[in-house]
Design a protein around this motif. Structure first.
Motif, PDB file in Angstrom:
ATOM      1  N   MET A  94      14.061  45.419 -71.586  1.00  0.00           N
ATOM      2  CA  MET A  94      13.420  45.824 -70.340  1.00  0.00           C
ATOM      3  C   MET A  94      12.443  44.763 -69.847  1.00  0.00           C
ATOM      4  N   ARG A  95      11.728  44.120 -70.776  1.00  0.00           N
ATOM      5  CA  ARG A  95      10.819  43.047 -70.368  1.00  0.00           C
ATOM      6  C   ARG A  95      11.593  41.893 -69.741  1.00  0.00           C
ATOM      7  N   THR A  96      12.769  41.613 -70.280  1.00  0.00           N
ATOM      8  CA  THR A  96      13.594  40.544 -69.723  1.00  0.00           C
ATOM      9  C   THR A  96      14.048  40.883 -68.312  1.00  0.00           C
ATOM     10  N   ILE A  97      14.476  42.121 -68.100  1.00  0.00           N
ATOM     11  CA  ILE A  97      14.920  42.536 -66.768  1.00  0.00           C
ATOM     12  C   ILE A  97      13.762  42.472 -65.776  1.00  0.00           C
ATOM     13  N   ILE A  98      12.582  42.933 -66.204  1.00  0.00           N
ATOM     14  CA  ILE A  98      11.418  42.874 -65.315  1.00  0.00           C
ATOM     15  C   ILE A  98      11.071  41.429 -64.979  1.00  0.00           C
ATOM     16  N   ALA A  99      11.143  40.552 -65.981  1.00  0.00           N
ATOM     17  CA  ALA A  99      10.863  39.139 -65.731  1.00  0.00           C
ATOM     18  C   ALA A  99      11.879  38.534 -64.771  1.00  0.00           C
ATOM     19  N   VAL A 100      13.138  38.928 -64.906  1.00  0.00           N
ATOM     20  CA  VAL A 100      14.185  38.419 -64.012  1.00  0.00           C
ATOM     21  C   VAL A 100      13.942  38.897 -62.583  1.00  0.00           C
ATOM     22  N   ALA A 132      20.470  35.186 -63.230  1.00  0.00           N
ATOM     23  CA  ALA A 132      19.102  34.983 -63.701  1.00  0.00           C
ATOM     24  C   ALA A 132      18.899  35.594 -65.087  1.00  0.00           C
ATOM     25  N   PHE A 133      19.522  36.736 -65.344  1.00  0.00           N
ATOM     26  CA  PHE A 133      19.402  37.378 -66.655  1.00  0.00           C
ATOM     27  C   PHE A 133      20.028  36.502 -67.734  1.00  0.00           C
ATOM     28  N   SER A 134      21.206  35.949 -67.445  1.00  0.00           N
ATOM     29  CA  SER A 134      21.864  35.064 -68.410  1.00  0.00           C
ATOM     30  C   SER A 134      21.021  33.824 -68.690  1.00  0.00           C
ATOM     31  N   GLU A 135      20.459  33.235 -67.648  1.00  0.00           N
ATOM     32  CA  GLU A 135      19.609  32.052 -67.831  1.00  0.00           C
ATOM     33  C   GLU A 135      18.364  32.379 -68.643  1.00  0.00           C
ATOM     34  N   GLU A 136      17.789  33.562 -68.422  1.00  0.00           N
ATOM     35  CA  GLU A 136      16.592  33.955 -69.170  1.00  0.00           C
ATOM     36  C   GLU A 136      16.918  34.150 -70.645  1.00  0.00           C
ATOM     37  N   ILE A 137      18.066  34.764 -70.935  1.00  0.00           N
ATOM     38  CA  ILE A 137      18.472  34.955 -72.329  1.00  0.00           C
ATOM     39  C   ILE A 137      18.702  33.616 -73.004  1.00  0.00           C
ATOM     40  N   HIS A 138      19.393  32.696 -72.326  1.00  0.00           N
ATOM     41  CA  HIS A 138      19.634  31.373 -72.901  1.00  0.00           C
ATOM     42  C   HIS A 138      18.326  30.615 -73.097  1.00  0.00           C
ATOM     43  N   GLU A 174      11.151  39.753 -61.263  1.00  0.00           N
ATOM     44  CA  GLU A 174       9.958  39.074 -60.745  1.00  0.00           C
ATOM     45  C   GLU A 174      10.288  37.648 -60.323  1.00  0.00           C
ATOM     46  N   ALA A 175      11.114  36.956 -61.132  1.00  0.00           N
ATOM     47  CA  ALA A 175      11.442  35.564 -60.828  1.00  0.00           C
ATOM     48  C   ALA A 175      12.347  35.446 -59.609  1.00  0.00           C
ATOM     49  N   GLU A 176      13.201  36.442 -59.385  1.00  0.00           N
ATOM     50  CA  GLU A 176      14.177  36.367 -58.301  1.00  0.00           C
ATOM     51  C   GLU A 176      13.831  37.286 -57.133  1.00  0.00           C
TER      52      GLU A 176
END
Length: 262
Positions: A1-7, A99-105, A9-11
């Motif tokens: 969930m933190r990753t999705i929120i960060a994505v 953006a989610f894929s890039e954040e995970i990588h 926010e970034a996009e």
């Protein structure tokens, strides 16, 4: 969930732009349908706001069917609106997915880099060499008591211990490896079977390098290959006449003795 929120926010600017475009498509479709159908269906398309309900339902591909065009022009507009809906709904989904894929990588890169920095073998490498290795390494975590390698199985990988401790079950004793050490590379270089069981003694994080990738690294980056070969060649068991396995005595430390019962 933190990753999705960060994505999100970034996009947020890209998502806002796609939302504005989507609203524009809804408004355009509603206006066109109002002009085409307001005479024959004034109760449904009498105004642009009334027609916007049909446009939203159509673009989102829900298709309730409570409001439908009856004229030829209206059906042509509906066809274009439906195709546009598929494209427009895919736009924000694509933005978020990319953006989610890039954040995970990115997070995997940071984790792998931090784990790699704990291995003494790579301390002398520059950033380009470390980046070359990271292309082939994959992180793997084991809970306490998990069997990592089994005696007699074919050696497919070598392992770098980034965190934790493993126990080597040798025929005559049990030995342990700690953080920064590695095992399994000699079996890959000699194409031998595993000689011992390897089990994690606590939650352990390993960096795994497959056999094919090891040879690829050694061929593409002679410096890295030379370092791995020199470490392996400098270990006692690797240069011994009797070669039986992949666990090297020089990299082992005795397991702590068990407390005797009172």
């Amino acid at each position: 969930m933190r990753t999705i929120i960060a994505v999100l926010e970034a996009e947020k600017r890209a998502l806002l732009a796609s939302s504005i475009i989507l609203f524009g498509c809804v408004l355009f479709s509603a206006t066109a349908m109002h002009l085409a159908e307001h005479d024959v269906q004034p109760e449904k398309f009498g105004s642009i706001p009334d027609a916007m309900w049909w446009a939203i339902v159509t673009i989102t591909t829900l298709g309730y069917g409570d409001v439908t065009p009856v004229t030829l022009v209206g059906r042509l507009i509906a066809s274009v609106t439906m195709v546009t809906g598929y494209v427009m709904l895919g736009l924000p989904v694509g933005i978020v997915a990319t953006a989610f894929s890039e954040e995970i990588h990115r997070r995997e890169f940071v984790v792998t880099w931090s784990m790699l920095s704990r291995v003494p073998l790579f301390h002398g490498l520059d950033a380009n060499s470390i980046a070359e290795i990271m292309r082939y390494l994959r992180a793997q975590s084991f809970p306490s008591g998990a069997l990592i390698a089994r005696r007699g199985e074919i050696a497919h990988s070598m392992y770098f211990i980034a965190e934790g401790e493993v126990e080597i079950s040798l025929p005559d004793q049990d030995m342990r490896l700690g953080e920064g050490q590695f095992f399994g590379e000699v079996a890959l270089l000699r194409n031998t079977l595993r000689s011992s069981n390897v089990r994690s003694m606590e939650p352990t994080k390993l960096l795994v390098l497959d056999a094919y990738d090891l040879r690829t690294i050694m061929s593409r980056n002679p410096k890295i290959g030379h370092m791995i070969e020199s470490v392996a060649a400098g270990r006692a068991e690797f240069s011994a006449k009797e070669r039986r396995g992949d666990i090297i005595a020089a990299e082992l430390k005795p397991a702590p003795p068990e407390a005797s019962p009172e």
